[in-house]
Design a protein around this motif. Structure first.
Motif, short mmCIF file in Angstrom:
data_model
loop_
_atom_site.label_atom_id
_atom_site.label_comp_id
_atom_site.label_asym_id
_atom_site.label_seq_id
_atom_site.Cartn_x
_atom_site.Cartn_y
_atom_site.Cartn_z
N ILE A 1 0.81 -1.19 -0.06
CA ILE A 1 -0.02 -0.06 -0.18
C ILE A 1 0.81 1.29 0.06
O ILE A 1 0.56 2.07 -0.69
CB ILE A 1 -0.96 -0.02 1.39
CG1 ILE A 1 -1.94 -1.25 1.09
CG2 ILE A 1 -1.76 1.37 1.39
CD1 ILE A 1 -2.51 -1.23 2.32
N SER A 2 1.93 1.26 0.93
CA SER A 2 2.70 2.42 1.03
C SER A 2 3.51 2.73 -0.28
O SER A 2 3.54 3.81 -0.72
CB SER A 2 3.59 2.44 2.22
OG SER A 2 4.45 1.21 2.15
N PHE A 3 3.93 1.68 -0.70
CA PHE A 3 4.91 1.86 -2.12
C PHE A 3 4.02 2.44 -3.08
O PHE A 3 4.38 3.51 -3.58
CB PHE A 3 5.50 0.71 -2.42
CG PHE A 3 6.74 0.23 -1.88
CD1 PHE A 3 7.06 0.86 -0.81
CD2 PHE A 3 7.83 -0.13 -2.63
CE1 PHE A 3 8.62 0.51 -0.34
CE2 PHE A 3 9.08 -0.50 -2.04
CZ PHE A 3 9.41 -0.08 -0.85
N SER A 4 2.62 1.77 -3.68
CA SER A 4 2.17 1.92 -4.54
C SER A 4 1.45 3.42 -4.38
O SER A 4 1.31 4.27 -5.56
CB SER A 4 1.07 0.94 -4.63
OG SER A 4 0.36 0.87 -3.66
N PHE A 5 0.92 3.81 -3.09
CA PHE A 5 0.13 4.88 -2.90
C PHE A 5 1.04 6.25 -3.16
O PHE A 5 0.70 7.25 -3.38
CB PHE A 5 -1.02 4.91 -1.95
CG PHE A 5 -2.14 4.30 -2.29
CD1 PHE A 5 -3.19 5.15 -2.59
CD2 PHE A 5 -2.15 2.87 -2.09
CE1 PHE A 5 -4.60 4.43 -2.91
CE2 PHE A 5 -3.56 2.21 -2.25
CZ PHE A 5 -4.54 2.97 -2.79
N ARG A 6 2.22 6.04 -2.47
CA ARG A 6 3.08 7.06 -2.34
C ARG A 6 3.45 7.49 -3.79
O ARG A 6 3.30 8.81 -3.97
CB ARG A 6 4.44 6.73 -1.47
CG ARG A 6 5.46 7.81 -1.57
CD ARG A 6 6.77 7.31 -1.01
NE ARG A 6 6.59 7.00 0.31
CZ ARG A 6 6.62 5.87 0.95
NH1 ARG A 6 6.88 4.89 -0.06
NH2 ARG A 6 6.64 5.44 2.17
N LEU A 7 3.83 6.70 -4.69
CA LEU A 7 4.29 6.86 -5.98
C LEU A 7 3.14 7.71 -6.81
O LEU A 7 2.90 8.71 -7.34
CB LEU A 7 4.81 6.03 -6.89
CG LEU A 7 5.49 6.09 -8.15
CD1 LEU A 7 6.35 7.14 -8.44
CD2 LEU A 7 6.11 4.87 -8.65
#
Length: 259
Positions: A205-211
């Protein structure tokens, strides 16, 4: 008198409807999902997918051109590239603490950085946004920022998480690696292991939504500014967003390296 009032009311309503339609047509169009530009064997082709193909073509073309012009006595371009890749290679080695590990993971880390960076930069290339196609009765841009599509950032994240978890299993062994998360040594160790496992999976979640969030927000910001102040602010903001694109590519790659 009542007929005149009714006629005036109807005329006012028609003007309001025309104004609403005009403002709607000339307003800011922001689509959260990627727009379809065609189909291939029944599968939808979106503008972000077309852009990802363009990015891959650029990377392949550059690699072929650079590899064919490599010489023992490097020119300025080759020297600059060697210095950049040498710095990145040495930095990865210092983080991983092993030259063998750096040699193993450098290709995927460098490819991930270059793909995200070029994909972000391609959005602001002059003329890219003006290429329009018509599909399904709608007019949509042929190219759109790859990372403004959550499907693409999620795919990159799944690749990164797979590499991270698979590398951990190779380094520690399958059973020893998963024993960190699921153990019966003590109740506290079991709870801590489950919490750590949840934090590992939360990277998706953090990787995908940050970018996705950073790139999509920049896209919306430039669309809003270009609509209200078309001749003053868009250019410096586009330059800033190109810098943000480099930073986001570096952050994604560095987090993948650290994990």
């Amino acid at each position: 008198m009542s007929e005149k009032i009714a006629t005036l009311t109807a005329t006012t309503t028609e003007i309001a409807n025309i104004t609403t339609e005009t403002s709607h047509e000339s307003g800011i169009h922001v689509s959260l999902s990627a727009e379809k530009v065609g189909e291939l064997w029944g599968l939808p082709i979106t503008n972000t997918l077309v852009t990802s193909w363009a990015v891959m073509a650029i990377l392949i073309l550059l690699s072929v051109i650079i590899s064919r012009n490599v010489s023992l006595i490097p020119g300025r371009l080759q020297t600059a590239l060697e210095m950049a890749f040498g710095f990145a290679y040495d930095y990865i080695e210092s983080i991983l603490g092993s030259r063998d590990l750096a040699r193993r993971f450098f290709p995927i880390l460098a490819t991930t950085f270059l793909f995200i960076w070029i994909a972000n930069a391609l959005e602001f290339t002059p003329g890219i946004g003006s290429i329009i196609v018509s599909y399904g009765g709608e007019t949509v841009p042929l190219f759109r920022s790859v990372n403004s599509d959550l499907n693409m950032t999620l795919a990159l994240t799944l690749i990164a998480v797979f590499v991270i978890e698979f590398s951990g299993m190779l380094a520690l062994g399958f059973f020893r690696y998963w024993n960190k998360f699921f153990t019966l040594k003590s109740p506290i160790a079991s709870v801590v292991g489950i919490i750590e496992f949840v934090s590992e999976m939360a990277r998706v979640i953090s990787f995908s939504f940050r970018l996705f969030g950073n790139i999509f927000a920049g896209e919306v910001l430039i669309a809003v500014v270009a609509f209200f102040v078309p001749y003053v602010l868009p250019v410096p903001l586009m330059a800033f967003e190109m810098f943000v694109g480099v930073v986001q590519a570096a952050i994604f790659t560095l987090l993948m390296l650290f994990f």
